[in-house]
Design a protein around this motif. Structure first.
Motif, mmCIF file in Angstrom:
data_model
loop_
_atom_site.group_PDB
_atom_site.id
_atom_site.type_symbol
_atom_site.label_atom_id
_atom_site.label_comp_id
_atom_site.label_asym_id
_atom_site.label_seq_id
_atom_site.Cartn_x
_atom_site.Cartn_y
_atom_site.Cartn_z
ATOM 1 N N SER A 73 0.826 -1.204 0.000
ATOM 2 C CA SER A 73 0.000 0.000 0.000
ATOM 3 C C SER A 73 0.864 1.261 0.000
ATOM 4 C CB SER A 73 -0.897 0.013 1.237
ATOM 5 O OG SER A 73 -0.104 0.189 2.397
ATOM 6 N N VAL A 74 0.242 2.363 -0.385
ATOM 7 C CA VAL A 74 0.912 3.660 -0.341
ATOM 8 C C VAL A 74 1.342 3.971 1.091
ATOM 9 C CG1 VAL A 74 0.598 6.151 -0.664
ATOM 10 C CG2 VAL A 74 -0.278 4.544 -2.387
ATOM 11 N N ALA A 75 0.466 3.699 2.058
ATOM 12 C CA ALA A 75 0.785 3.994 3.473
ATOM 13 C C ALA A 75 2.022 3.226 3.923
ATOM 14 C CB ALA A 75 -0.406 3.671 4.362
ATOM 15 N N ARG A 76 2.084 1.944 3.612
ATOM 16 C CA ARG A 76 3.266 1.146 3.980
ATOM 17 C C ARG A 76 4.493 1.648 3.214
ATOM 18 N NH1 ARG A 76 6.765 -0.868 7.208
ATOM 19 N NH2 ARG A 76 7.959 -2.582 6.314
ATOM 20 N N GLY A 77 4.295 2.010 1.959
ATOM 21 C CA GLY A 77 5.399 2.512 1.139
ATOM 22 C C GLY A 77 6.018 3.775 1.703
ATOM 23 N N SER A 78 5.192 4.625 2.309
ATOM 24 C CA SER A 78 5.706 5.841 2.943
ATOM 25 C C SER A 78 6.666 5.489 4.076
ATOM 26 C CB SER A 78 4.537 6.675 3.474
ATOM 27 O OG SER A 78 5.009 7.796 4.173
ATOM 28 N N THR B 23 8.606 -3.827 -1.706
ATOM 29 C CA THR B 23 8.889 -3.257 -3.028
ATOM 30 C C THR B 23 7.597 -2.759 -3.659
ATOM 31 O OG1 THR B 23 10.794 -4.715 -3.287
ATOM 32 C CG2 THR B 23 9.937 -3.692 -5.281
ATOM 33 N N TYR B 24 6.532 -3.553 -3.603
ATOM 34 C CA TYR B 24 5.233 -3.081 -4.101
ATOM 35 C C TYR B 24 4.823 -1.802 -3.372
ATOM 36 C CZ TYR B 24 3.953 -7.175 -6.960
ATOM 37 O OH TYR B 24 3.881 -8.134 -7.929
ATOM 38 N N ALA B 25 5.054 -1.757 -2.064
ATOM 39 C CA ALA B 25 4.660 -0.601 -1.270
ATOM 40 C C ALA B 25 5.449 0.651 -1.676
ATOM 41 C CB ALA B 25 4.853 -0.897 0.225
ATOM 42 N N VAL B 26 6.754 0.545 -1.833
ATOM 43 C CA VAL B 26 7.562 1.698 -2.248
ATOM 44 C C VAL B 26 7.121 2.183 -3.629
ATOM 45 C CG1 VAL B 26 9.884 2.424 -2.959
ATOM 46 C CG2 VAL B 26 9.561 1.220 -0.808
ATOM 47 N N VAL B 27 6.857 1.251 -4.527
ATOM 48 C CA VAL B 27 6.402 1.629 -5.862
ATOM 49 C C VAL B 27 5.052 2.349 -5.763
ATOM 50 C CG1 VAL B 27 5.599 0.712 -8.083
ATOM 51 C CG2 VAL B 27 7.745 -0.105 -7.079
ATOM 52 N N ALA B 28 4.144 1.846 -4.937
ATOM 53 C CA ALA B 28 2.852 2.511 -4.742
ATOM 54 C C ALA B 28 3.062 3.933 -4.213
ATOM 55 C CB ALA B 28 1.981 1.696 -3.786
ATOM 56 N N TYR B 29 3.950 4.078 -3.249
ATOM 57 C CA TYR B 29 4.229 5.393 -2.677
ATOM 58 C C TYR B 29 4.800 6.345 -3.730
ATOM 59 C CZ TYR B 29 6.377 8.981 0.258
ATOM 60 O OH TYR B 29 6.744 10.181 0.831
ATOM 61 N N LEU B 30 5.758 5.879 -4.518
ATOM 62 C CA LEU B 30 6.354 6.729 -5.554
ATOM 63 C C LEU B 30 5.331 7.119 -6.614
ATOM 64 C CD1 LEU B 30 9.820 4.988 -6.005
ATOM 65 C CD2 LEU B 30 9.313 7.128 -4.803
ATOM 66 N N LEU B 31 4.485 6.189 -6.986
ATOM 67 C CA LEU B 31 3.449 6.506 -7.968
ATOM 68 C C LEU B 31 2.446 7.500 -7.378
ATOM 69 C CD1 LEU B 31 2.909 2.982 -9.562
ATOM 70 C CD2 LEU B 31 4.169 4.929 -10.522
ATOM 71 N N ASN B 32 2.166 7.393 -6.093
ATOM 72 C CA ASN B 32 1.285 8.352 -5.444
ATOM 73 C C ASN B 32 1.929 9.733 -5.383
ATOM 74 O OD1 ASN B 32 0.604 9.599 -2.437
ATOM 75 N ND2 ASN B 32 -1.182 8.999 -3.652
ATOM 76 N N GLY C 85 1.240 11.508 -8.428
ATOM 77 C CA GLY C 85 -0.152 11.695 -8.807
ATOM 78 C C GLY C 85 -0.704 10.634 -9.748
ATOM 79 N N ILE C 86 -0.086 9.471 -9.763
ATOM 80 C CA ILE C 86 -0.486 8.405 -10.693
ATOM 81 C C ILE C 86 -1.466 7.438 -10.050
ATOM 82 C CG2 ILE C 86 0.387 6.506 -12.112
ATOM 83 C CD1 ILE C 86 2.992 8.236 -12.388
ATOM 84 N N VAL C 87 -1.336 7.192 -8.758
ATOM 85 C CA VAL C 87 -2.296 6.359 -8.024
ATOM 86 C C VAL C 87 -2.762 7.151 -6.806
ATOM 87 C CG1 VAL C 87 -1.259 4.171 -8.813
ATOM 88 C CG2 VAL C 87 -0.592 5.136 -6.596
ATOM 89 N N PRO C 88 -3.977 6.857 -6.309
ATOM 90 C CA PRO C 88 -4.490 7.576 -5.132
ATOM 91 C C PRO C 88 -3.802 7.130 -3.844
ATOM 92 C CG PRO C 88 -6.074 5.913 -5.857
ATOM 93 C CD PRO C 88 -4.964 5.925 -6.876
ATOM 94 N N ALA C 89 -3.987 7.901 -2.804
ATOM 95 C CA ALA C 89 -3.348 7.641 -1.510
ATOM 96 C C ALA C 89 -3.805 6.339 -0.869
ATOM 97 C CB ALA C 89 -3.608 8.812 -0.553
ATOM 98 N N ASP C 90 -4.958 5.826 -1.270
ATOM 99 C CA ASP C 90 -5.436 4.575 -0.684
ATOM 100 C C ASP C 90 -5.134 3.359 -1.570
ATOM 101 O OD1 ASP C 90 -7.222 5.080 -2.738
ATOM 102 O OD2 ASP C 90 -9.016 4.731 -1.532
ATOM 103 N N ALA C 91 -4.266 3.519 -2.553
ATOM 104 C CA ALA C 91 -3.958 2.431 -3.493
ATOM 105 C C ALA C 91 -3.140 1.327 -2.830
ATOM 106 C CB ALA C 91 -3.193 2.963 -4.699
#
Length: 186
Positions: A55-60, A130-139, A142-148
């Protein structure tokens, strides 16, 4: 006529031995397990993505612990490459190449992070992180929402802003097309 130096004779002898040797004299075939450990590439279409999710939250959190020291808070301002921003700048006199402005595939980002980051301990993040960091970077871009939450099904479906900004060389297109047409012939 002068005699060659002993170093030159030694080099010539080593080269002759190398050319005469067979592959078996230099090693052994890799085991399936050894190949599996190195066969971690991820293709643009998502082939090669592992199981997992982040998740974006974990990626942060993961970014703060492993990436911010080099890339700066929110992916900007560190000693390493800037990761966020730069939208619309590629055609300008001062392009800013970031994840959001430059990279054509989200799967390529996953491949790079998984294989090369964090510096200086690459390949130490779990697949989930790794999925989480990628989600965070994409967020951040502005490519994915904060809850992605991303996984092997959702990541290849992401259309990056610069997807169409890369055009293959004519030589590549010719080679690719000839391989496809010869593969389709009976």
């Amino acid at each position: 006529m002068s005699w060659p130096s002993s170093a030159a004779l030694g080099l010539a002898a080593a080269l002759a031995c190398t050319l005469a040797a067979t592959a078996a004299e230099f090693g052994r075939p890799a085991s399936p397990e050894e190949i599996r450990l190195w066969d971690i590439d991820v293709r643009p279409d998502g082939r090669g993505l592992p199981e997992g999710r982040g998740s974006v939250a974990r990626g942060s959190q993961v970014f703060e612990e492993n990436c911010a020291a080099c890339h700066g808070e929110s992916g900007q301002g560190g000693i390493a490459d800037r990761l966020a921003g730069g939208n619309g700048s590629l055609a300008s006199d001062h392009p800013v190449k970031t994840v959001g402005s430059f990279w054509p595939y989200a799967t390529t980002l996953f491949d790079y992070v998984r294989r090369a980051m964090p510096y200086p301990a690459p390949q130490t993040l779990s697949d989930d992180d790794t999925y989480a960091v990628v989600a965070y970077l994409l967020n951040l871009n502005g490519i994915v929402p904060a809850d992605a939450t991303l996984d092997r099904a959702s990541l290849p479906a992401i259309r990056m802003p610069n997807r169409d900004g890369f055009v293959p060389d004519r030589e590549f297109i010719t080679i690719h097309n000839s391989r496809q047409s010869s593969a389709s012939k009976p």
